[in-house]
Design an enzyme around this catalytic site. Structure first.
Site, mmCIF file in Angstrom:
data_model
loop_
_atom_site.group_PDB
_atom_site.id
_atom_site.type_symbol
_atom_site.label_atom_id
_atom_site.label_comp_id
_atom_site.label_asym_id
_atom_site.label_seq_id
_atom_site.Cartn_x
_atom_site.Cartn_y
_atom_site.Cartn_z
ATOM 1 C CG HIS A 231 -2.083 -1.020 0.835
ATOM 2 N ND1 HIS A 231 -1.948 -2.360 1.102
ATOM 3 C CD2 HIS A 231 -3.250 -0.872 0.171
ATOM 4 C CE1 HIS A 231 -3.011 -2.988 0.647
ATOM 5 N NE2 HIS A 231 -3.813 -2.116 0.074
ATOM 6 N NE ARG B 185 -10.960 -1.993 -0.046
ATOM 7 C CZ ARG B 185 -9.699 -2.212 -0.420
ATOM 8 N NH1 ARG B 185 -9.433 -2.959 -1.466
ATOM 9 N NH2 ARG B 185 -8.703 -1.662 0.234
ATOM 10 C CD GLU C 271 -9.568 -7.924 -2.541
ATOM 11 O OE1 GLU C 271 -8.617 -7.251 -2.933
ATOM 12 O OE2 GLU C 271 -10.305 -7.574 -1.604
ATOM 13 C CG ASP D 43 -5.192 -8.516 -1.960
ATOM 14 O OD1 ASP D 43 -4.102 -8.857 -1.468
ATOM 15 O OD2 ASP D 43 -5.880 -7.596 -1.511
ATOM 16 C CB CYS E 10 -10.356 -1.082 -8.306
ATOM 17 S SG CYS E 10 -10.623 -2.385 -7.094
HETATM 18 C C1 PEP Z 1 -6.378 -5.202 -4.920
HETATM 19 O O1 PEP Z 1 -6.155 -6.134 -4.154
HETATM 20 O O2 PEP Z 1 -6.072 -5.200 -6.138
HETATM 21 C C2 PEP Z 1 -7.053 -3.992 -4.405
HETATM 22 C C3 PEP Z 1 -7.445 -3.035 -5.218
HETATM 23 O O3 PEP Z 1 -7.194 -3.923 -3.062
HETATM 24 P P1 PEP Z 1 -5.986 -3.486 -2.085
HETATM 25 O O4 PEP Z 1 -4.813 -3.145 -2.963
HETATM 26 O O5 PEP Z 1 -6.453 -2.329 -1.288
HETATM 27 O O6 PEP Z 1 -5.769 -4.704 -1.266
HETATM 28 MG MG MG Z 2 -7.058 -6.085 -2.172
#
Ligand code: PEP
Ligand code: MG
Length: 844
Positions: free
Chosen positions: A465, A608, A702, A726, A773
């Site tokens: 992140h 989300r 995911e 993910d 996303c």
């Molecule tokens: C993902 O897993 O691609 C996603 C958009 O969620 P995050 O990156 O917040 O886990």
């Molecule tokens: Mg994710």
């Protein structure tokens, strides 16, 4: 200053296996022993009790030191101490159990000397345990009489009777990792050991003392031992020392290989210098080139105030901070072992070892005893020792100084939380290259981007992140550059290449000019794309893909719209929890959602719900430790277990929906139909209660299970949004933060693409739309491929929008479908990538 009474009649001053009704009884007994010893006059016991009412005399680790108040010094006839041993312990304060009650009579400040000795004793757990269990008062007397100074950095350069000579054959010398093993071994040796190099000797229990010897490969040392089992202890220690050689040589060979492989790497896309500046290779995490002076986060100077407290309070504060830091380090070691392997985690094991260092703790106590505050004393001790290590002219030890300061900062933050957070506020005015061990998502999220040109971290992965946030912030970023980054000289000029994952050091003036020219070229290309960013992402034959932005805060909305976003496709709400340091209330959340909706006008907002776990840890939620956080109670699983988190969030969302706008709710990490049904039930109950409108409720896809069962889940979900970050990690079984595997965690892997195709097919069975996303949506080639796979919406970091739109506008749907079909049949991610500009002439 050992009390004169201990000596002739030890048994009268040390009561083994004492019994007391309670703490007051124990204190009175200690007082009576002091009276009997002639150290104090009767009445001192009452003074001890009074002291207890105004101060806590629990020192830590099962030791309490009751003594009289300052005003009653007149009752003291001579310095002395007595000891009551409570094998089963006696409750001193709630949660604090005393096993050794050391009653002190001290006319002057001399009890500080006793405290110092006790503080040292407290650091020596095995010894303490021995004192609590012994049936022999003389053992306790000897421990308290022991005036031997704490192991000094350089002990007297004499050997103990048993000795072995050894030539250091660790290629990198005695650096922190092997030194921490030596230190651990020495601590459990049961006999005193000494390591001597020339005229310098060290007690090997002290990591810092060992490091200060500055041992290099080829140095001859003498290891010696004393005591009854000296020979056996010496041989065991020597065995450990020599067995480490194989590991050290293998590590050195691996490091050399890595460096060579990096040097052999062919030309990569992006900017390349004409000269030969020093290069550190990592993994590309956020694109672009950044030029600036290095600012090392760990080395930031803390402004530590000197606020003296009484020694008992100070000792407890320091002890508490060390205990908490140890727990924090244990978590970090565990996490690093999982992500990077035991080899890299050893860096932190060595760092944690510094917390046990008797030299460091003794020095801190000594400074405290001189009348200084705890934080100040700790900081001084760390700085003095780090300065010593740095001054030895050995780069390995200089790096250990950085470790010491790093650990020092952690402890400071535990003594006073204000002292741990200031570093990111101390960024230089000029945009710098921020170098750090790792950056937490909240660190990255709160960066002042006017002061940071680019980021380079020793650890981390490109889908962490922090990396995603760096992309959102438009900060070129390289992760997993290795610990060498942290040893770079602050202030040196560097170029971070976020496209190729390289950090160039001290470039020539010509290279700086060419990097600036490259940046200008990029800016021109971007300007051309940006000119058309407001146009829709529509293929030449009229197929339109919706374009969303991944943003979390209302103040980011205007920028994403200016980049051509048609709505927000992913608002990650965990950042609300991370940024505040406490759980936001329903009203606070409501306000933020309303601000998002207001900023978006009539455009859609997909929120989300909280997705905590994995690399998104929220300390104030106090969630239980997970051995495998990515496979544990995370996302929807946590929400279902924590109505205290889920319900206020849903209430805030439905209240926001009721007030108008286009809001959609999305649940993360859905693996099964029952999970979705349970969450939907909660939504419906809250919606009805609030009289709110029905809003679309969708899920993130995911987890491979969700992709495979998309046709079933689609019956109950109004839409899907695929989280490729993910989905890639779970499909390929690669931790998204593992730098070693970062380049293999490729969302273009055909296995991932096939799961995406399956998700689209499943959604179609029930007429649902599918978005993406995850990171793949923001890559122009990935976006083209996803469009060909039938994805309806792409949501990405705002800066990626213009290039993605340009790519989709430059082709037709039939070409994209053909591309997707070929990609699904490909064997590897490279084969998929090779389709970019495929030989059939249809560049997509
Ligand atoms: C993902 O897993 O691609 C996603 C958009 O969620 P995050 O990156 O917040 O886990
Ligand atoms: Mg994710």
């Amino acid at each position: 200053m050992l009390p004169t009474p201990i000596g002739p009649a030890v048994e009268t001053l040390i009561r083994i296996d004492a019994r007391a009704a309670d703490k007051e009884d124990a204190i009175r007994q200690a007082g009576q022993l002091l009276v009997a010893a002639g150290c104090v006059v009767p009445g001192y016991e009452d003074s001890m009790i009074r002291r207890e009412q105004v101060a806590n005399t629990y020192l830590g680790s099962g030791v309490a030191i009751p003594h009289g108040t300052g005003e009653d010094k007149g009752l003291v006839r001579g310095d002395g101490i007595v000891v009551l041993q409570f094998v089963d312990g006696i409750e001193w304060n709630p949660g604090q159990v005393a096993h050794l009650v050391v009653g002190i009579a001290a006319g002057s400040d001399s009890h500080i000397a006793i405290l110092r000795r006790l503080t040292r004793l407290i650091q020596n757990e095995p010894r303490l345990r021995e004192l609590i269990a012994t049936r022999d008062p003389e053992v306790i007397a000897a421990a308290l009489r022991d005036e031997a100074p704490a192991p000094a950095a350089s002990d007297a350069a004499e050997d103990y009777p048993e000795r072995i000579e050894w030539i250091v054959d660790y290629p990198a010398g005695l650096h922190a990792r092997p030194a921490s093993t030596w230190s651990e071994t020495a601590k459990s040796a049961g006999s005193p050991l000494r390591v001597r190099h020339g005229g310098e000797a060290a007690d090997p229990r002290s990591l810092v003392a060992l490091l200060q010897l500055g041992l290099k490969a080829g140095d001859t040392i003498v290891i010696s031992a004393a005591g009854a089992n000296a020979r056996a202890a010496l041989e065991r220690f020597h065995g450990v020392v020599t067995r480490l050689t194989v590991q050290e040589k293998a590590d050195a060979a691996r490091a050399a290989e890595k460096a060579e492989a990096a040097a052999r790497k062919g030309p990569l896309k992006g900017w390349t210098p004409a000269g030969t500046p020093r290069l550190i290779s990592g993994v590309a995490a956020s694109p672009g080139l950044a030029i600036g002076k290095i600012h090392i986060l760990a080395a930031a100077e803390a402004d530590v105030p000197d606020e003296p407290v009484d020694l008992v309070t100070g000792g407890a504060l320091l002890n508490g901070a060390l205990v908490r830091t140890r727990a924090q380090m244990a978590g970090l070691i565990d996490d690093t072992t999982r992500r990077l392997g035991a080899g890299d985690a050893a860096i932190f094991i060595a760092q944690a070892g510094l917390l046990e260092d008797t030299d460091l703790i003794t020095l801190t106590c000594q400074i405290m005893v001189e009348g200084h505050g705890v934080a100040w004393s700790w900081h001084q001790a760390v700085e003095q020792m780090a300065a010593k290590l740095s001054s030895l002219g050995n780069p390995v030890l200089a790096a250990r100084a950085a470790d010491l300061r790093d650990v020092g900062r952690r402890v400071l933050a535990q003594i006073d939380p204000d002292l741990g957070t200031g570093t990111l506020d101390d960024l230089p005015e000029e945009p710098c290259i921020l170098v750090a061990g790792d950056l937490s998502p909240s660190d990255t999220a709160t960066l002042d981007i006017s002061r940071v040109a680019g980021i380079a971290t020793a650890l981390g992965g490109p889908t962490s992140h922090s990396a995603i946030l760096a992309r959102t912030l438009g900060l070129p970023s390289v992760v997993a550059g290795g610990p060498g980054l942290l040893a770079l000289p602050p202030g040196a000029t560097a170029i971070v290449d976020g496209d190729t994952g390289r950090v160039w050091l001290d470039p020539t003036a010509a290279d700086l000019d060419s990097a600036r020219a490259w940046l200008a070229d990029r800016a021109r290309l971007r300007a051309a794309e940006e000119e058309k960013r407001a146009n829709p992402a529509e293929t030449t034959d009229g197929h339109r893909v919706a374009i969303g932005a991944n943003v979390n805060r209302p103040d980011q909305v205007a920028f994403c719209l200016s980049q051509g976003a048609e709505g927000v496709g992913l608002m990650r709400t965990e950042f609300l929890f991370l940024e505040r340091g406490e759980t936001p209330s329903e009203d606070e959340q409501y306000t933020v959602y309303r601000e998002m909706i207001a900023a978006l006008g009539d455009r859609p907002l997909i929120v989300r719900t909280l997705d905590i776990g994995g690399d998104k840890q929220v300390p104030h939620l106090d969630l239980p430790h997970e051995d495998n956080p990515f496979l544990g109670v995370r996302g929807a699983r946590l929400l279902l277990r924590r109505p205290d988190l889920l319900d206020p969030q849903l209430r805030a969302l439905y209240r926001a929906a009721k007030a108008g706008g286009e809001l959609l709710i999305m649940f993360p990490m859905i693996t099964s139909v029952p999970e979705l049904l349970a969450l939907r039930q909660r939504c419906e109950a809250i919606r009805v209660e609030l009289g709110a409108p029905v809003v679309p409720v969708g899920i993130m896809v995911e987890v491979p299970a969700a992709a495979v069962q998309a046709h079933i889940l689609a019956e109950h979900a109004d839409f899907f949004s695929i989280g490729t970050n993910d989905l890639t990690q779970y499909t390929l079984a690669i931790d998204r933060q593992n730098p070693e595997l970062a380049s293999e965690a490729d969302s273009l892997h055909p296995a991932v693409l096939n799961l995406i195709a399956q998700t689209v097919a499943g959604a179609r069975r029930h007429g649902r739309w599918v978005g993406v996303c995850g990171g793949l949506a923001g890559d122009p080639f990935g976006a083209a491929l996803l469009t060909g796979l039938g994805v309806d919406e792409l949501s990405m970091t705002p800066r990626d929008i213009p290039a993605v739109k340009a790519r989709i506008r430059g082709t037709d749907l039939a070409t994209l479908r053909a591309l997707a079909a070929r990609a699904l049949e490909a064997g590897t991610p490279d084969a998929v990538r090779a389709l970019d500009g495929a030989p059939d002439g249809k560049t997509v």
